[in-house]
Design a protein around this motif. Structure first.
Motif, PDB file in Angstrom:
ATOM      1  N   ASN A  59     -31.746 -52.165  17.766  1.00  0.00           N
ATOM      2  CA  ASN A  59     -30.859 -51.924  16.623  1.00  0.00           C
ATOM      3  C   ASN A  59     -31.000 -50.497  16.115  1.00  0.00           C
ATOM      4  OD1 ASN A  59     -29.625 -54.425  16.430  1.00  0.00           O
ATOM      5  ND2 ASN A  59     -31.348 -55.286  15.289  1.00  0.00           N
ATOM      6  N   TYR A  60     -32.246 -49.996  16.100  1.00  0.00           N
ATOM      7  CA  TYR A  60     -32.478 -48.647  15.595  1.00  0.00           C
ATOM      8  C   TYR A  60     -31.893 -47.610  16.548  1.00  0.00           C
ATOM      9  CZ  TYR A  60     -35.530 -50.780  12.159  1.00  0.00           C
ATOM     10  OH  TYR A  60     -35.997 -51.536  11.128  1.00  0.00           O
ATOM     11  N   MET A  61     -32.030 -47.870  17.869  1.00  0.00           N
ATOM     12  CA  MET A  61     -31.446 -46.946  18.841  1.00  0.00           C
ATOM     13  C   MET A  61     -29.924 -46.934  18.688  1.00  0.00           C
ATOM     14  SD  MET A  61     -34.183 -46.041  19.966  1.00  0.00           S
ATOM     15  CE  MET A  61     -34.499 -45.257  21.497  1.00  0.00           C
ATOM     16  N   ASP A  62     -29.334 -48.138  18.519  1.00  0.00           N
ATOM     17  CA  ASP A  62     -27.881 -48.236  18.355  1.00  0.00           C
ATOM     18  C   ASP A  62     -27.431 -47.471  17.114  1.00  0.00           C
ATOM     19  OD1 ASP A  62     -27.734 -49.732  20.583  1.00  0.00           O
ATOM     20  OD2 ASP A  62     -27.454 -51.667  19.574  1.00  0.00           O
ATOM     21  N   LEU A  63     -28.234 -47.568  16.044  1.00  0.00           N
ATOM     22  CA  LEU A  63     -27.889 -46.866  14.805  1.00  0.00           C
ATOM     23  C   LEU A  63     -27.792 -45.365  15.042  1.00  0.00           C
ATOM     24  CD1 LEU A  63     -29.928 -48.233  11.771  1.00  0.00           C
ATOM     25  CD2 LEU A  63     -27.466 -48.156  12.025  1.00  0.00           C
ATOM     26  N   LEU A  64     -28.780 -44.828  15.782  1.00  0.00           N
ATOM     27  CA  LEU A  64     -28.791 -43.390  16.038  1.00  0.00           C
ATOM     28  C   LEU A  64     -27.560 -42.980  16.824  1.00  0.00           C
ATOM     29  CD1 LEU A  64     -32.536 -42.708  16.888  1.00  0.00           C
ATOM     30  CD2 LEU A  64     -31.275 -42.138  14.813  1.00  0.00           C
ATOM     31  N   ALA A  65     -27.094 -43.880  17.704  1.00  0.00           N
ATOM     32  CA  ALA A  65     -25.941 -43.540  18.540  1.00  0.00           C
ATOM     33  C   ALA A  65     -24.620 -43.863  17.847  1.00  0.00           C
ATOM     34  CB  ALA A  65     -26.037 -44.298  19.861  1.00  0.00           C
ATOM     35  N   ASP A  66     -24.685 -44.556  16.721  1.00  0.00           N
ATOM     36  CA  ASP A  66     -23.460 -45.018  16.054  1.00  0.00           C
ATOM     37  C   ASP A  66     -22.825 -43.884  15.255  1.00  0.00           C
ATOM     38  OD1 ASP A  66     -21.515 -46.275  14.572  1.00  0.00           O
ATOM     39  OD2 ASP A  66     -22.697 -48.098  14.266  1.00  0.00           O
ATOM     40  N   LYS A  67     -21.618 -43.482  15.692  1.00  0.00           N
ATOM     41  CA  LYS A  67     -20.911 -42.381  15.020  1.00  0.00           C
ATOM     42  C   LYS A  67     -20.676 -42.710  13.548  1.00  0.00           C
ATOM     43  CE  LYS A  67     -17.654 -40.938  18.300  1.00  0.00           C
ATOM     44  NZ  LYS A  67     -16.208 -40.917  18.481  1.00  0.00           N
ATOM     45  N   GLU A  68     -20.327 -43.967  13.300  1.00  0.00           N
ATOM     46  CA  GLU A  68     -20.018 -44.405  11.953  1.00  0.00           C
ATOM     47  C   GLU A  68     -21.238 -44.253  11.046  1.00  0.00           C
ATOM     48  OE1 GLU A  68     -18.405 -48.346  12.181  1.00  0.00           O
ATOM     49  OE2 GLU A  68     -18.258 -48.446   9.998  1.00  0.00           O
ATOM     50  N   PHE A  69     -22.419 -44.635  11.574  1.00  0.00           N
ATOM     51  CA  PHE A  69     -23.633 -44.534  10.766  1.00  0.00           C
ATOM     52  C   PHE A  69     -23.958 -43.076  10.492  1.00  0.00           C
ATOM     53  CE2 PHE A  69     -28.261 -44.130  10.344  1.00  0.00           C
ATOM     54  CZ  PHE A  69     -28.435 -44.915   9.222  1.00  0.00           C
ATOM     55  N   ARG A  70     -23.800 -42.240  11.530  1.00  0.00           N
ATOM     56  CA  ARG A  70     -24.093 -40.817  11.338  1.00  0.00           C
ATOM     57  C   ARG A  70     -23.188 -40.227  10.261  1.00  0.00           C
ATOM     58  NH1 ARG A  70     -24.028 -37.995  16.932  1.00  0.00           N
ATOM     59  NH2 ARG A  70     -23.737 -40.102  17.710  1.00  0.00           N
ATOM     60  N   GLN A  71     -21.903 -40.615  10.328  1.00  0.00           N
ATOM     61  CA  GLN A  71     -20.968 -40.112   9.321  1.00  0.00           C
ATOM     62  C   GLN A  71     -21.395 -40.575   7.923  1.00  0.00           C
ATOM     63  OE1 GLN A  71     -16.941 -41.550   9.491  1.00  0.00           O
ATOM     64  NE2 GLN A  71     -16.116 -39.664   8.630  1.00  0.00           N
ATOM     65  N   ALA A  72     -21.749 -41.867   7.822  1.00  0.00           N
ATOM     66  CA  ALA A  72     -22.173 -42.406   6.530  1.00  0.00           C
ATOM     67  C   ALA A  72     -23.426 -41.682   6.043  1.00  0.00           C
ATOM     68  CB  ALA A  72     -22.431 -43.906   6.646  1.00  0.00           C
ATOM     69  N   PHE A  73     -24.327 -41.366   6.973  1.00  0.00           N
ATOM     70  CA  PHE A  73     -25.567 -40.679   6.629  1.00  0.00           C
ATOM     71  C   PHE A  73     -25.267 -39.295   6.046  1.00  0.00           C
ATOM     72  CE2 PHE A  73     -28.977 -37.744   7.839  1.00  0.00           C
ATOM     73  CZ  PHE A  73     -30.055 -38.343   7.213  1.00  0.00           C
ATOM     74  N   PHE A  74     -24.410 -38.527   6.748  1.00  0.00           N
ATOM     75  CA  PHE A  74     -24.111 -37.182   6.257  1.00  0.00           C
ATOM     76  C   PHE A  74     -23.308 -37.222   4.961  1.00  0.00           C
ATOM     77  CE2 PHE A  74     -25.159 -36.067  10.700  1.00  0.00           C
ATOM     78  CZ  PHE A  74     -26.221 -35.229  10.403  1.00  0.00           C
TER      79      PHE A  74
END
Lengths: 297, 421
Positions: A59-74
């Protein structure tokens, strides 16, 4: 004896209820979330536990690869970087101004500034939704009076973020202002008197007495605000649903969407654990920095 | 001191056990020999459903009905919590996508063996609209019994359309676009032809259906976004935004207002807009409106079918009594009464023969459309694929991305989701 522990430490009885509640509702769930984040728990798994599989850090690896999560993070970083200083400076400013007087006007102003804090975010978001509306909104109407072009308050990727920050800042100024006011009134008069004897001007008193002595209050406001902004949720949830094109999505909203809309509990738990670690790390850093600087005291 | 502490601990234990008692299951059978059935219904329907309690209990004296109205916002959370605790209601109101979700998770009772059974004559999948029956099945088994339906039709300003030469509503996709172009010309600056929300994945789906392609083939679990017809349907949809015939997300005008002002003289929506339109006409003044079945594509004029059915929880202790209630709700007469109390359109076809529905001009349009209406694919992955469709439409309409390459990418993404990657 079983109760030796308590009879030796009577204070334990008083903190026990708080301790139990904290453990059951806060600390224990953190460990549950950690456990769930290592599985592929979803709705099916929730009903039949034997279908839940341990997936390690997938799940954590998927999160790092998830464009949506990265966008939400930034996006969340954007909120924090602009939101926290804005709230701290604005509420400090308001508190300093309100501290200059004690008559009815100042009391009324104090109540007025505090009002948004006791109003629910949902109600505020609905009202601001109308204010920000491109067509009927008050803001664009005022602009049109000066022949200025319409501003896409909630529909432009960057302006939408700023609109949400302004609204949330407006809401949180009241509470933080009260903290600063209390701290200001706690500053002993001796300091001012001593400064006056030395011939200090108003701005010198502000800069060399008030601001430094507000150090602890500032620290408190900054850290609670920082945590609050990292968990930024209601405003984008109600006003933009994370749009346009995901540009106002926050980590908390991302977690909510994954967990409660798509029922991907494992993935959402991983997201919330990442958020937990970020907040924990930043708060610890703040505490470290705080210890070095102890102000005048 | 020690005694006091012991007393304190005892009282603490007592308090906790009382609290614990609250959460334990309440008695299923009351002392008077009646069986209590708990029904969870959502939103406005939930509030109005209590109106049928009296009639139902009079007809079924051995059953006591307990209706709980659940707000839509918190409905999903509540259902998940109840299912996780393996408790909750006996009968649950569910839309088709939630039927899929909870049936796949094993939270609903398989009702296949009751279909067309003698004990429950109204539970018969042939008696409902085909689309509604499709929406109550998951993986070939019956998990829900249709309660009420809704479908989307074309609402249009008949006065404005007449001015641009359309005495009747557009009948084909080509006519729809032509009418939209002419309406924009008629209206001038800041006017649009039709309202098509980019946040609703229904539109790409409906336009594709009308051209004979299913974006998701649920039987073979195959994504069809890269199909030539799917691409042309998507291009057709996107062209409304590119050519200024439909408003992008930056135009935030309430649809009722925009329709009354002629800013958006056409839109596609469901039966709940009938009353709103009547009210708008009564208050805002002079405009003429009408509704028509959706314009047809190359194949037909398929629309979207929604609504809700009633399901039995897998954890219900009284499934037979629950089915008695569901059977009652599917009775044609009760269905007509339900329309009269809550405006829910009957899911049972024979209920439409009642004059209160059959003689209504507006409703007859819905009746006609209901024969050509489909539910979205009954697959668990639908919600995440829908999110991807919305994102793609946003990328195309707001971001200006190329339809062909985006559809190709979307097909890959959707197929990965379907394959459980």
């Amino acid at each position: 004896m079983k109760f030796r522990f308590f009879s030796n430490r009577p204070y334990m009885i008083f903190i026990l209820p708080a301790l139990i509640i904290l453990s059951v509702f806060s600390i224990f769930p953190i460990f549950v979330a950690l456990g769930v984040s290592l599985t592929d728990m979803n709705l099916i798994g929730l009903l039949n536990w034997n279908q839940v599989q341990f997936v390690g850090f997938e799940n954590y690896m998927d999160l790092l690869a998830d464009k949506e999560f990265r966008q939400a993070f930034f996006n969340t970083i954007f909120y924090v970087v602009f939101g926290v200083p804005l709230v701290v400076v604005a509420s400090l400013g308001v508190a300093l101004l309100l501290d200059y007087g004690k008559n009815k006007f100042f009391t009324a102003a104090r109540a007025l500034f505090y009002m948004p804090s006791v109003t629910t975010s949902v109600a505020i978001a609905v009202v601001f939704g109308y204010l920000y509306n491109n067509h009927y909104g008050l803001f664009n109407y005022v602009l049109s009076l000066f022949d200025l072009p319409k501003v896409p308050w909630l529909t432009h990727p960057i302006i939408a973020k700023i609109s949400l920050i302004l609204m949330a800042a407006w809401k949180s100024i009241g509470f933080n202002m009260i903290i600063f006011l209390a701290a200001l009134q706690g500053i002993p008069k001796d300091y001012y008197e001593a400064a006056e004897i030395d011939g200090a001007k108003k701005w010198q008193k502000l800069l060399y007495i008030k601001v430094p002595l507000l150090g602890f209050a500032t620290f408190f406001v900054a850290s609670t605000t920082l945590i609050g902004w990292f968990q930024f949720f209601e405003e984008p949830m109600i006003m933009t649903k994370g749009g346009p094109v995901g540009s106002t999505n926050s980590i908390a909203l991302f977690i909510y969407d994954k967990g409660f809309k798509l029922s991907e509990f494992g993935y959402a738990a991983a997201g919330s654990f990442v958020l937990f670690l970020i907040i924990l790390a930043l708060t610890l850093i703040q505490f470290k920095l705080r210890k070095k600087d102890n102000g005048y005291n | 001191m020690k005694k006091k502490i012991t007393m304190l601990m005892i009282s603490l234990v007592l308090v906790l056990s009382v609290l614990g008692g609250c959460s334990s299951k309440s008695e299923e059978t009351s002392t008077d020999g009646k069986t209590t059935i708990e029904v969870w219904a959502m939103g406005d329907e939930g509030k109005r459903l209590s109106g049928v309690v009296k009639d139902f209990e009079a007809k079924n004296p051995k059953i006591k009905l307990k209706v709980t109205a659940i707000p839509w916002d918190s409905a999903h959370d509540k259902l998940v919590t109840a299912a996780a605790a393996k408790e909750g209601p006996d009968v649950i109101q569910l839309g088709s996508s939630w039927v899929t979700e909870f049936a796949a998770a094993g939270g609903l009772l398989d009702l296949s063996k009751y279909d067309k059974s003698e004990d429950y004559p109204n539970i018969n999948s042939d008696k409902f609209f085909t689309g509604a029956s499709e929406g109550s099945k998951y993986d070939g088994n019956l998990y829900s019994v249709p309660w009420y339906v809704e479908t989307r039709v074309l609402y249009y300003r008949s006065d404005l359309l007449a001015q641009v030469g359309y005495k009747e509503a557009p009948k084909t996709q080509a006519e729809l676009k032509d009418a939209a172009e002419k309406l924009v010309k008629l209206g001038g600056k800041d006017h649009y032809g039709i309202d098509l929300a980019i946040t609703d994945p229904m539109y790409p789906q409906v336009f594709s259906w009308q051209n004979g392609v299913d974006l998701i083939d649920s039987k073979n679990r195959k994504a069809n976004f890269n199909d030539a017809k799917a691409i042309s349907s998507m291009e057709y949809y996107a062209s409304f935004f590119k050519e200024g015939l439909a408003a992008g997300p930056d135009v935030q005008i309430d649809i009722t207002q925009a329709f009354a002002d002629g800013i958006k003289p056409m839109y596609i929506s469901g039966p709940w807009m009938i009353n709103i339109m009547n009210d708008a006409k009564a208050t805002t003044g002079e405009f003429e409106w009408n509704i028509a079945p959706l314009p047809a594509g190359d194949t037909d004029n398929t629309s979207y079918l929604g609504g809700a059915g009633l399901s039995v929880s897998a954890y219900s202790d009284n499934p037979e009594e629950a089915l008695t209630f569901i059977n009652y709700m599917a009775d044609p007469e009760v269905q007509v009464n339900w329309y009269k109390t809550a405006n829910g359109l009957p899911a049972v076809t024979s209920a439409w023969e009642d004059p209160s529905l059959a003689d209504d001009k507006i409703l007859s349009v819905f009746r006609e459309q209901l024969d050509h209406a489909k539910v979205p694919p009954m697959i668990v992955e639908l919600e995440s694929i829908k999110q991807n469709i919305i994102k793609m439409v946003e990328d195309v309409v707001v971001g200006g991305a190329d339809v062909k390459s985006e559809m190709k990418k979307l097909e890959q993404t959707a197929q990965e989701i379907l394959d459980g990657k």
